[in-house]
Design an enzyme around this catalytic site. Structure first.
Site, PDB file in Angstrom:
ATOM      1  N   LYS A   1       0.809  -1.222   0.000  1.00  0.00           N
ATOM      2  CA  LYS A   1       0.000   0.000   0.000  1.00  0.00           C
ATOM      3  C   LYS A   1       0.850   1.285   0.000  1.00  0.00           C
ATOM      4  CE  LYS A   1      -4.335  -1.751   1.907  1.00  0.00           C
ATOM      5  NZ  LYS A   1      -5.371  -1.540   2.918  1.00  0.00           N
TER       6      LYS A   1
ATOM      7  N   ASP B   1     -10.240   2.991   1.885  1.00  0.00           N
ATOM      8  CA  ASP B   1     -10.451   2.258   3.147  1.00  0.00           C
ATOM      9  C   ASP B   1     -11.264   3.087   4.147  1.00  0.00           C
ATOM     10  OD1 ASP B   1      -9.246  -0.143   2.501  1.00  0.00           O
ATOM     11  OD2 ASP B   1      -7.289   0.403   3.294  1.00  0.00           O
TER      12      ASP B   1
ATOM     13  N   GLY C   1      -3.856   0.131  17.332  1.00  0.00           N
ATOM     14  CA  GLY C   1      -3.062  -0.140  16.141  1.00  0.00           C
ATOM     15  C   GLY C   1      -2.635   1.168  15.507  1.00  0.00           C
TER      16      GLY C   1
HETATM   17  P1  NDP Z   1      -0.062  -3.027   9.368  1.00  0.00           P
HETATM   18  O1  NDP Z   1       0.842  -4.193   9.216  1.00  0.00           O
HETATM   19  O2  NDP Z   1       0.296  -1.746   8.690  1.00  0.00           O
HETATM   20  O3  NDP Z   1      -0.236  -2.699  10.952  1.00  0.00           O
HETATM   21  C1  NDP Z   1      -0.440  -3.737  11.859  1.00  0.00           C
HETATM   22  C2  NDP Z   1      -0.778  -3.180  13.253  1.00  0.00           C
HETATM   23  O4  NDP Z   1      -1.077  -4.278  14.123  1.00  0.00           O
HETATM   24  C3  NDP Z   1       0.367  -2.396  13.896  1.00  0.00           C
HETATM   25  O5  NDP Z   1      -0.174  -1.376  14.682  1.00  0.00           O
HETATM   26  C4  NDP Z   1       1.026  -3.471  14.772  1.00  0.00           C
HETATM   27  O6  NDP Z   1       1.715  -2.947  15.892  1.00  0.00           O
HETATM   28  C5  NDP Z   1      -0.179  -4.235  15.248  1.00  0.00           C
HETATM   29  N1  NDP Z   1       0.194  -5.596  15.656  1.00  0.00           N
HETATM   30  C6  NDP Z   1       0.549  -6.620  14.845  1.00  0.00           C
HETATM   31  N2  NDP Z   1       0.813  -7.722  15.568  1.00  0.00           N
HETATM   32  C7  NDP Z   1       0.648  -7.383  16.877  1.00  0.00           C
HETATM   33  C8  NDP Z   1       0.763  -8.098  18.106  1.00  0.00           C
HETATM   34  N3  NDP Z   1       1.115  -9.386  18.143  1.00  0.00           N
HETATM   35  N4  NDP Z   1       0.474  -7.442  19.250  1.00  0.00           N
HETATM   36  C9  NDP Z   1       0.087  -6.142  19.224  1.00  0.00           C
HETATM   37  N5  NDP Z   1      -0.049  -5.413  18.089  1.00  0.00           N
HETATM   38  C10 NDP Z   1       0.241  -6.032  16.929  1.00  0.00           C
HETATM   39  O7  NDP Z   1      -1.491  -3.547   8.901  1.00  0.00           O
HETATM   40  P2  NDP Z   1      -2.738  -2.677   8.383  1.00  0.00           P
HETATM   41  O8  NDP Z   1      -2.818  -1.431   9.178  1.00  0.00           O
HETATM   42  O9  NDP Z   1      -2.691  -2.539   6.911  1.00  0.00           O
HETATM   43  O10 NDP Z   1      -3.970  -3.654   8.726  1.00  0.00           O
HETATM   44  C11 NDP Z   1      -4.398  -3.831  10.060  1.00  0.00           C
HETATM   45  C12 NDP Z   1      -5.544  -4.842  10.083  1.00  0.00           C
HETATM   46  O11 NDP Z   1      -6.696  -4.281   9.447  1.00  0.00           O
HETATM   47  C13 NDP Z   1      -5.217  -6.137   9.326  1.00  0.00           C
HETATM   48  O12 NDP Z   1      -5.724  -7.232  10.074  1.00  0.00           O
HETATM   49  C14 NDP Z   1      -5.970  -5.983   8.020  1.00  0.00           C
HETATM   50  O13 NDP Z   1      -6.331  -7.229   7.461  1.00  0.00           O
HETATM   51  C15 NDP Z   1      -7.199  -5.189   8.479  1.00  0.00           C
HETATM   52  N6  NDP Z   1      -7.804  -4.422   7.390  1.00  0.00           N
HETATM   53  C16 NDP Z   1      -9.122  -4.669   7.098  1.00  0.00           C
HETATM   54  C17 NDP Z   1      -9.753  -3.967   6.086  1.00  0.00           C
HETATM   55  C18 NDP Z   1     -11.196  -4.267   5.787  1.00  0.00           C
HETATM   56  O14 NDP Z   1     -11.658  -3.901   4.702  1.00  0.00           O
HETATM   57  N7  NDP Z   1     -11.950  -4.858   6.703  1.00  0.00           N
HETATM   58  C19 NDP Z   1      -9.045  -2.951   5.283  1.00  0.00           C
HETATM   59  C20 NDP Z   1      -7.675  -2.747   5.698  1.00  0.00           C
HETATM   60  C21 NDP Z   1      -7.091  -3.472   6.712  1.00  0.00           C
HETATM   61  P3  NDP Z   1       3.258  -2.519  15.792  1.00  0.00           P
HETATM   62  O15 NDP Z   1       3.265  -1.145  15.187  1.00  0.00           O
HETATM   63  O16 NDP Z   1       3.722  -2.565  17.207  1.00  0.00           O
HETATM   64  O17 NDP Z   1       3.937  -3.529  14.907  1.00  0.00           O
END
Ligand code: NDP
Length: 284
Positions: free
Chosen positions: A71, A108, A134
């Site tokens: 993205k 989004d 997040g």
């Molecule tokens: P990113 O990879 O950019 O961000 C992931 C986030 O999750 C970060 O804040 C990360 O924290 C956190 N995270 C990941 N693993 C852990 C963990 N074990 N414990 C705590 N925090 C954690 O992903 P996106 O922002 O692109 O997507 C986020 C979610 O939203 C995904 O599940 C995606 O599938 C969903 N989504 C759904 C959409 C829909 O249409 N329904 C559209 C877009 C996204 P850290 O910064 O500390 O790594």
């Protein structure tokens, strides 16, 4: 579906991509609208993403949805960037012009507001602070969309606090980074709570945040839609909050993309939510 020499082609690019439900949505709409179009999925290795985009310049493809991990690369690859994609710092839609240009957009946030409108119709983003769990691309897009819709304050809680601070820095004074364990401060007066973490649901996943201090009228939403009822939404429901699941966000972000690719809004029928629920094994 009948494909011709004039078939308008669009797709989704990601790595991996086999899990994507976007082809199901777009092809169901294409078929119902009787359009000569098709929508396919492209799995591309990260180092080949730029070459793929360059290859589609000129309009051999009408456009692409973009998912993880591309993205931010998509934003960088575009010649023109919409204000909402700029604010989100990421693009989930690329449109290829016949003149060779590439336009980036981010739908989004529109999808997120569509989900709230469908499942919590009385909710107004301007009615109070948003608490975001997040700080990835989806969280930043959600924050930007809520700010644009009049939300007075966005509070971000993230495992990596520096990332939450970076989002606050990028989006300005109405966005604040808070500590994950500062639940009472975060939830005070909140109108909406959104889980935008990709932590997953496995044995190593963190438990849902403590929502016991959430105001009774707040609405909770989870971007995850596999499963539809996540631990976060279960915790919110146990607190008596209204809930919004992530599936309508998926549909809501696909709707404007379909219009950008195929030139008309998606038809009201079929019930694509029902189709996807059956695929996910969640139909009631
Ligand atoms: P990113 O990879 O950019 O961000 C992931 C986030 O999750 C970060 O804040 C990360 O924290 C956190 N995270 C990941 N693993 C852990 C963990 N074990 N414990 C705590 N925090 C954690 O992903 P996106 O922002 O692109 O997507 C986020 C979610 O939203 C995904 O599940 C995606 O599938 C969903 N989504 C759904 C959409 C829909 O249409 N329904 C559209 C877009 C996204 P850290 O910064 O500390 O790594």
């Amino acid at each position: 579906m009948r494909l011709t020499a004039a078939t308008r082609l669009a797709g989704v690019v990601g790595h991996p991509i086999r899990h994507s439900l976007s082809p199901v949505l777009h092809n169901a709409w294409l078929e119902a609208a009787g359009l000569d179009g098709a929508y396919v999925a492209f799995n591309v290795a990260p180092e080949r993403f730029s070459a793929l985009i360059e290859g589609f310049r000129g309009g051999s493809l009408a456009g692409l949805n973009v998912t993880l991990p591309f993205k931010t690369d998509a934003l960088a690859a575009a010649d023109q960037v919409s204000p909402r994609a700029r604010a989100a710092g990421a693009a989930n839609v690329l449109v290829f012009g016949e003149d060779g240009t590439v336009r980036a957009d981010n739908t989004d946030g529109e999808g997120l507001l569509y989900a709230f409108a469908r499942q919590a119709p009385g909710f107004r983003p301007g009615s109070g602070p948003l608490v975001l769990y997040g700080a990835g691309g989806a969280a930043r897009g959600a924050a930007a969309a809520f700010l644009e819709a009049g939300c007075p304050e966005v509070r971000i809680l993230n495992r990596t606090r520096a990332r939450a601070e970076a989002v606050a820095q990028a989006l300005g004074g109405r966005v604040k980074a808070l500590d994950l364990d500062d639940a009472a401060l975060a939830l005070d007066g909140a109108a909406a709570l959104i889980n935008a973490s990709s932590a997953g649901l496995g044995p190593d996943a963190p438990p849902p945040p403590d929502l016991s201090g959430a105001p009774a009228g707040a609405v909770a939403m989870d971007m995850t839609y596999k499963p539809l009822r996540t631990p976060f939404l279960e915790a919110a429901a146990a607190r008596g909050l209204a809930t919004v699941d992530g599936l309508d966000m998926l549909i809501g972000q696909a709707r404007p993309a379909f219009e950008a690719f195929f030139g008309c809004p998606p038809p009201a029928e079929p019930d694509v939510r029902g189709i996807v629920l059956r695929i996910l094994g969640e139909a009631t």
